[in-house]
Write a protein that holds these residues in place. Sequence first.
Motif, PDB file in Angstrom:
ATOM      1  N   MET A 279     -47.921  60.042 -12.206  1.00 33.49           N
ATOM      2  CA  MET A 279     -46.630  59.934 -11.534  1.00 33.49           C
ATOM      3  C   MET A 279     -45.648  59.179 -12.422  1.00 33.49           C
ATOM      4  O   MET A 279     -46.049  58.202 -13.053  1.00 33.49           O
ATOM      5  N   ILE A 280     -44.461  59.629 -12.430  1.00 35.16           N
ATOM      6  CA  ILE A 280     -43.453  58.914 -13.221  1.00 35.16           C
ATOM      7  C   ILE A 280     -42.311  58.493 -12.313  1.00 35.16           C
ATOM      8  O   ILE A 280     -41.836  59.290 -11.497  1.00 35.16           O
ATOM      9  N   LEU A 281     -41.915  57.235 -12.416  1.00 33.52           N
ATOM     10  CA  LEU A 281     -40.744  56.775 -11.668  1.00 33.52           C
ATOM     11  C   LEU A 281     -39.628  56.530 -12.672  1.00 33.52           C
ATOM     12  O   LEU A 281     -39.694  55.613 -13.478  1.00 33.52           O
ATOM     13  N   ASN A 282     -38.649  57.390 -12.641  1.00 35.09           N
ATOM     14  CA  ASN A 282     -37.562  57.275 -13.617  1.00 35.09           C
ATOM     15  C   ASN A 282     -36.460  56.371 -13.093  1.00 35.09           C
ATOM     16  O   ASN A 282     -36.148  56.391 -11.912  1.00 35.09           O
ATOM     17  N   LEU A 283     -35.865  55.605 -13.991  1.00 33.44           N
ATOM     18  CA  LEU A 283     -34.682  54.852 -13.576  1.00 33.44           C
ATOM     19  C   LEU A 283     -33.541  55.834 -13.384  1.00 33.44           C
ATOM     20  O   LEU A 283     -33.480  56.857 -14.053  1.00 33.44           O
ATOM     21  N   ASN A 284     -32.638  55.499 -12.469  1.00 35.79           N
ATOM     22  CA  ASN A 284     -31.499  56.397 -12.268  1.00 35.79           C
ATOM     23  C   ASN A 284     -30.633  56.426 -13.511  1.00 35.79           C
ATOM     24  O   ASN A 284     -30.207  55.386 -13.991  1.00 35.79           O
ATOM     25  N   ALA A 285     -30.388  57.636 -14.008  1.00 35.21           N
ATOM     26  CA  ALA A 285     -29.459  57.747 -15.130  1.00 35.21           C
ATOM     27  C   ALA A 285     -28.051  57.688 -14.560  1.00 35.21           C
ATOM     28  O   ALA A 285     -27.814  58.075 -13.416  1.00 35.21           O
ATOM     29  N   TYR A 286     -27.110  57.185 -15.327  1.00 36.47           N
ATOM     30  CA  TYR A 286     -25.730  57.191 -14.858  1.00 36.47           C
ATOM     31  C   TYR A 286     -24.787  57.441 -16.019  1.00 36.47           C
ATOM     32  O   TYR A 286     -25.118  57.168 -17.169  1.00 36.47           O
ATOM     33  N   GLU A 287     -23.623  57.977 -15.664  1.00 38.51           N
ATOM     34  CA  GLU A 287     -22.685  58.340 -16.710  1.00 38.51           C
ATOM     35  C   GLU A 287     -21.790  57.155 -17.079  1.00 38.51           C
ATOM     36  O   GLU A 287     -21.327  56.411 -16.218  1.00 38.51           O
ATOM     37  N   ILE A 288     -21.561  57.014 -18.388  1.00 37.29           N
ATOM     38  CA  ILE A 288     -20.548  56.066 -18.869  1.00 37.29           C
ATOM     39  C   ILE A 288     -19.436  56.946 -19.419  1.00 37.29           C
ATOM     40  O   ILE A 288     -19.608  57.604 -20.436  1.00 37.29           O
ATOM     41  N   LYS A 289     -18.335  57.013 -18.704  1.00 33.86           N
ATOM     42  CA  LYS A 289     -17.245  57.891 -19.139  1.00 33.86           C
ATOM     43  C   LYS A 289     -16.138  57.058 -19.772  1.00 33.86           C
ATOM     44  O   LYS A 289     -15.667  56.085 -19.163  1.00 33.86           O
ATOM     45  N   ILE A 290     -15.754  57.422 -20.994  1.00 33.88           N
ATOM     46  CA  ILE A 290     -14.745  56.646 -21.726  1.00 33.88           C
ATOM     47  C   ILE A 290     -13.607  57.589 -22.083  1.00 33.88           C
ATOM     48  O   ILE A 290     -13.813  58.563 -22.824  1.00 33.88           O
ATOM     49  N   GLU A 291     -12.427  57.313 -21.537  1.00 38.09           N
ATOM     50  CA  GLU A 291     -11.318  58.245 -21.748  1.00 38.09           C
ATOM     51  C   GLU A 291      -9.999  57.519 -21.507  1.00 38.09           C
ATOM     52  O   GLU A 291      -9.872  56.793 -20.513  1.00 38.09           O
ATOM     53  N   ASN A 292      -9.023  57.732 -22.383  1.00 29.80           N
ATOM     54  CA  ASN A 292      -7.700  57.154 -22.135  1.00 29.80           C
ATOM     55  C   ASN A 292      -7.116  57.737 -20.853  1.00 29.80           C
ATOM     56  O   ASN A 292      -7.236  58.941 -20.607  1.00 29.80           O
ATOM     57  N   ASN A 293      -6.507  56.913 -20.041  1.00 27.36           N
ATOM     58  CA  ASN A 293      -5.875  57.296 -18.762  1.00 27.36           C
ATOM     59  C   ASN A 293      -6.847  57.854 -17.717  1.00 27.36           C
ATOM     60  O   ASN A 293      -6.435  58.548 -16.790  1.00 27.36           O
ATOM     61  N   LEU A 294      -8.102  57.523 -17.884  1.00 28.07           N
ATOM     62  CA  LEU A 294      -9.122  57.945 -16.905  1.00 28.07           C
ATOM     63  C   LEU A 294      -8.754  57.467 -15.493  1.00 28.07           C
ATOM     64  O   LEU A 294      -9.055  58.126 -14.503  1.00 28.07           O
ATOM     65  N   ILE A 295      -8.091  56.343 -15.430  1.00 26.13           N
ATOM     66  CA  ILE A 295      -7.735  55.752 -14.144  1.00 26.13           C
ATOM     67  C   ILE A 295      -6.893  56.721 -13.300  1.00 26.13           C
ATOM     68  O   ILE A 295      -6.962  56.723 -12.072  1.00 26.13           O
TER      69      ILE A 295
ATOM     70  N   LYS B  66     -29.099  45.922 -11.303  1.00 27.04           N
ATOM     71  CA  LYS B  66     -28.530  46.895 -10.360  1.00 27.04           C
ATOM     72  C   LYS B  66     -27.740  47.919 -11.167  1.00 27.04           C
ATOM     73  O   LYS B  66     -26.662  47.612 -11.695  1.00 27.04           O
ATOM     74  N   ASN B  67     -28.284  49.113 -11.256  1.00 31.93           N
ATOM     75  CA  ASN B  67     -27.549  50.146 -11.991  1.00 31.93           C
ATOM     76  C   ASN B  67     -26.412  50.695 -11.149  1.00 31.93           C
ATOM     77  O   ASN B  67     -26.576  50.962  -9.957  1.00 31.93           O
ATOM     78  N   PRO B  68     -25.260  50.881 -11.771  1.00 31.12           N
ATOM     79  CA  PRO B  68     -24.157  51.517 -11.032  1.00 31.12           C
ATOM     80  C   PRO B  68     -24.377  53.018 -10.945  1.00 31.12           C
ATOM     81  O   PRO B  68     -25.237  53.566 -11.644  1.00 31.12           O
ATOM     82  N   LYS B  69     -23.596  53.676 -10.107  1.00 33.50           N
ATOM     83  CA  LYS B  69     -23.637  55.141 -10.044  1.00 33.50           C
ATOM     84  C   LYS B  69     -22.909  55.711 -11.251  1.00 33.50           C
ATOM     85  O   LYS B  69     -23.176  56.826 -11.685  1.00 33.50           O
ATOM     86  N   ALA B  70     -21.944  54.958 -11.753  1.00 31.16           N
ATOM     87  CA  ALA B  70     -21.190  55.389 -12.936  1.00 31.16           C
ATOM     88  C   ALA B  70     -20.408  54.198 -13.478  1.00 31.16           C
ATOM     89  O   ALA B  70     -20.149  53.231 -12.755  1.00 31.16           O
ATOM     90  N   VAL B  71     -20.059  54.295 -14.753  1.00 27.35           N
ATOM     91  CA  VAL B  71     -19.149  53.309 -15.358  1.00 27.35           C
ATOM     92  C   VAL B  71     -17.960  54.092 -15.903  1.00 27.35           C
ATOM     93  O   VAL B  71     -18.138  55.040 -16.667  1.00 27.35           O
ATOM     94  N   TYR B  72     -16.761  53.739 -15.464  1.00 22.56           N
ATOM     95  CA  TYR B  72     -15.555  54.429 -15.923  1.00 22.56           C
ATOM     96  C   TYR B  72     -14.738  53.491 -16.804  1.00 22.56           C
ATOM     97  O   TYR B  72     -14.294  52.434 -16.340  1.00 22.56           O
ATOM     98  N   ILE B  73     -14.560  53.876 -18.042  1.00 21.72           N
ATOM     99  CA  ILE B  73     -13.861  53.008 -18.997  1.00 21.72           C
ATOM    100  C   ILE B  73     -12.561  53.668 -19.440  1.00 21.72           C
ATOM    101  O   ILE B  73     -12.573  54.748 -20.037  1.00 21.72           O
ATOM    102  N   ASP B  74     -11.457  53.011 -19.110  1.00 23.82           N
ATOM    103  CA  ASP B  74     -10.145  53.496 -19.527  1.00 23.82           C
ATOM    104  C   ASP B  74      -9.542  52.481 -20.506  1.00 23.82           C
ATOM    105  O   ASP B  74      -9.042  51.425 -20.083  1.00 23.82           O
ATOM    106  N   PRO B  75      -9.591  52.787 -21.819  1.00 27.13           N
ATOM    107  CA  PRO B  75      -9.096  51.820 -22.811  1.00 27.13           C
ATOM    108  C   PRO B  75      -7.627  51.448 -22.609  1.00 27.13           C
ATOM    109  O   PRO B  75      -7.197  50.395 -23.072  1.00 27.13           O
TER     110      PRO B  75
END
Length: 332
Positions: A1-17, A152-161
């Motif tokens: 059995m394998i228990l995987n950690l939740n993968a999550y996206e790190i999105k980096i984009e200007n004006n992502l906000i 605590k892993n987030p569901k996603a990380v959104y990075i707007d430079p």
Amino acid sequence: MILNLNAYEIKIENNLIDNLAEEIKKVYSNDRIFIVTDKNLIRLYESKLRTTLKDFKIDFVIVEPGEHSKSLHTYEVVSRYLIQNGMRRNHLLVAFGGGVIGDLAGFVAGTLYRGVPFIQIPTSLLAMVDSSIGGKTGIDVKEGKNLLGVFKNPKAVYIDPMLLNTLPEVEYRNGMAEVIKAAIINDKALFEYLKKHDRLTIKELIAAIEVKRKIVLEDPFEENIRMYLNFGHTFGHAIEKHFDYSIKHGFAISYGMILSLEEGVRLGYTPKWLYEEVKAMLFKHQLIKEPLYKKDEFIHLISTDKKQLADGLRFVFAKDIGQLEIVKGVKF
Ligand SMILES: NC(=O)c1ccc[n+]([C@@H]2O[C@H](COP(=O)([O-])OP(=O)(O)OC[C@H]3O[C@@H](n4cnc5c(N)ncnc54)[C@H](O)[C@@H]3O)[C@@H](O)[C@H]2O)c1
């Protein structure tokens, strides 16, 4: 059995906000969001967030800016506010801020109702390149920094430079310390870039994040190579504590890196040229100044650092750019 950690996206984009609502809808299907932030950021970004997130019902939870908000008191105030204002276990908690907000909100997200969904929107350089990546959260107690915390892993990380445009200069330099650390750990090209430039383009920002991402992926719970990220931090945390957290994290770990390199030279792990190059870089980025600190002032304060394990202190020495060594049972 394998228990995987939740993968999550790190999105980096200007004006992502500007597209935040669309991004959030990819990972969250309810319409209520609780945003933890600080007083500086609410002043700058409240109307922007209200516009971009108009599809959601938003509650802001606003704390004082600064390290003192990573406290049991603020943790209690924020948690109780969320409970009293109708936050449910499947509602989303968003950290919108620097490392203080990310660590505090992440700790709340990891413990409230035994865990609620969580998103990181780092707004400081330090939070973008370091604290929002890797799932470590926590608060400080009198005995030391980050002594209470959870992974605590987030569901996603959104990075707007673009958010960095409002970041005060001193905070930018503060974040540069972690960028320099990332370069020392594993990116020669980034290290060379930082010798010549004061600011990062999105390319170097991504490079710095990539150093951390790769390490965390390989060692999420800090059993081996994740300790590389603690380079400069054992002394750095002691320095922060010595000054009762009035010195910024990045500046403290800069002096911490210098002390680690000095000790490395003394014990034969670190070549003198590396010490000189990193010192020159930290001066260039105005992270350290003369007179430099002496290790003896801080030795007694490293005993409560989390890196102090039952079998003695594990200490990270740098041997070259991209080559670190974890040494067990170091005594100073
Ligand atoms: N969890 C981890 O892995 C990890 C890693 C490194 C550091 N940390 C923690 O991070 C914390 C330091 O983070 P920090 O340096 O971001 O501090 P911070 O959160 O206090 O932010 C610094 C200051 O900048 C302001 N600010 C942030 N973004 C801004 C923006 N875009 N525009 C204008 N002002 C802005 C904030 O209001 C604050 O006054 C420390 O508590 C440290 O322990 C955690």
